[in-house]
Scaffold this motif. Structure first.
Motif, short mmCIF file in Angstrom:
data_model
loop_
_atom_site.label_atom_id
_atom_site.label_comp_id
_atom_site.label_asym_id
_atom_site.label_seq_id
_atom_site.Cartn_x
_atom_site.Cartn_y
_atom_site.Cartn_z
N ARG A 45 0.85 -1.18 0.00
CA ARG A 45 0.00 0.00 0.00
C ARG A 45 0.88 1.23 0.00
O ARG A 45 1.88 1.29 0.73
CB ARG A 45 -0.90 -0.01 1.23
CG ARG A 45 -1.97 1.06 1.23
CD ARG A 45 -2.88 0.92 2.43
NE ARG A 45 -3.61 -0.34 2.41
CZ ARG A 45 -4.53 -0.66 3.30
NH1 ARG A 45 -4.85 0.19 4.27
NH2 ARG A 45 -5.16 -1.81 3.24
N GLU A 46 0.51 2.23 -0.79
CA GLU A 46 1.31 3.44 -0.89
C GLU A 46 0.45 4.68 -0.72
O GLU A 46 -0.73 4.69 -1.04
CB GLU A 46 2.05 3.51 -2.23
CG GLU A 46 1.16 3.61 -3.44
CD GLU A 46 1.94 3.76 -4.74
OE1 GLU A 46 3.19 3.70 -4.72
OE2 GLU A 46 1.31 3.94 -5.79
N PHE A 47 1.08 5.72 -0.22
CA PHE A 47 0.43 7.00 -0.03
C PHE A 47 0.13 7.66 -1.36
O PHE A 47 0.95 7.61 -2.29
CB PHE A 47 1.35 7.90 0.81
CG PHE A 47 0.99 9.34 0.80
CD1 PHE A 47 1.73 10.25 0.06
CD2 PHE A 47 -0.10 9.81 1.53
CE1 PHE A 47 1.41 11.59 0.04
CE2 PHE A 47 -0.42 11.15 1.52
CZ PHE A 47 0.33 12.05 0.77
N VAL A 48 -1.04 8.29 -1.46
CA VAL A 48 -1.43 9.02 -2.66
C VAL A 48 -1.55 10.52 -2.37
O VAL A 48 -0.94 11.34 -3.04
CB VAL A 48 -2.75 8.49 -3.24
CG1 VAL A 48 -3.21 9.34 -4.42
CG2 VAL A 48 -2.60 7.04 -3.66
N ALA A 49 -2.36 10.87 -1.39
CA ALA A 49 -2.61 12.28 -1.09
C ALA A 49 -3.16 12.41 0.32
O ALA A 49 -3.72 11.45 0.86
CB ALA A 49 -3.60 12.87 -2.10
#
Length: 119
Positions: A45-49
């Motif tokens: 999982r990765e950060f978007v905004a």
């Protein structure tokens, strides 16, 4: 407790747009900073905004800068992610999250909504 429900995902062609919504219940959304994350198959999982409590400050991951816009309507207890110029590499399950302070980890998560971008 805060319950978060994402919606707005779907299948779109490359170059197209989608707007994701995250509806909150259980607590007043203005008490929380909000974020969007994504997880592609086989990846972490990765950060978007993210956006602060009042909506006056936002931050974006480099891959989405200039294409995605996070916003919020505290009166509607809803956070949005406008996604333009979508690319196949944006394909992922998108999650919204909430935290009461930047000093805390993300405390609450939605169940996710699938975004698929075809080439």
């Amino acid at each position: 407790q805060v319950q978060l429900v994402e919606s707005g995902g779907g299948l779109v062609q490359a170059g197209g747009s989608l707007r994701l919504s995250c509806a909150a219940s259980g607590r007043t959304l203005s008490n929380y900073a909000m974020g969007w994350f994504r997880q592609a198959p086989g990846k972490e999982r990765e950060f978007v905004a993210r956006i602060n409590h009042s909506g006056t400050s936002t931050s974006y991951a480099d891959p989405v800068k200039g294409r995605f816009t996070i916003s919020r309507d505290n009166a509607k207890n809803t956070v949005y992610l406008q996604m333009n110029s979508l690319r196949p590499e944006d394909t992922a399950v998108y999650y919204c999250a909430a935290r009461s302070s930047v000093n805390f980890a993300w405390q609450y998560w939605g169940q996710g909504t699938q975004v698929t971008v075809s080439s």
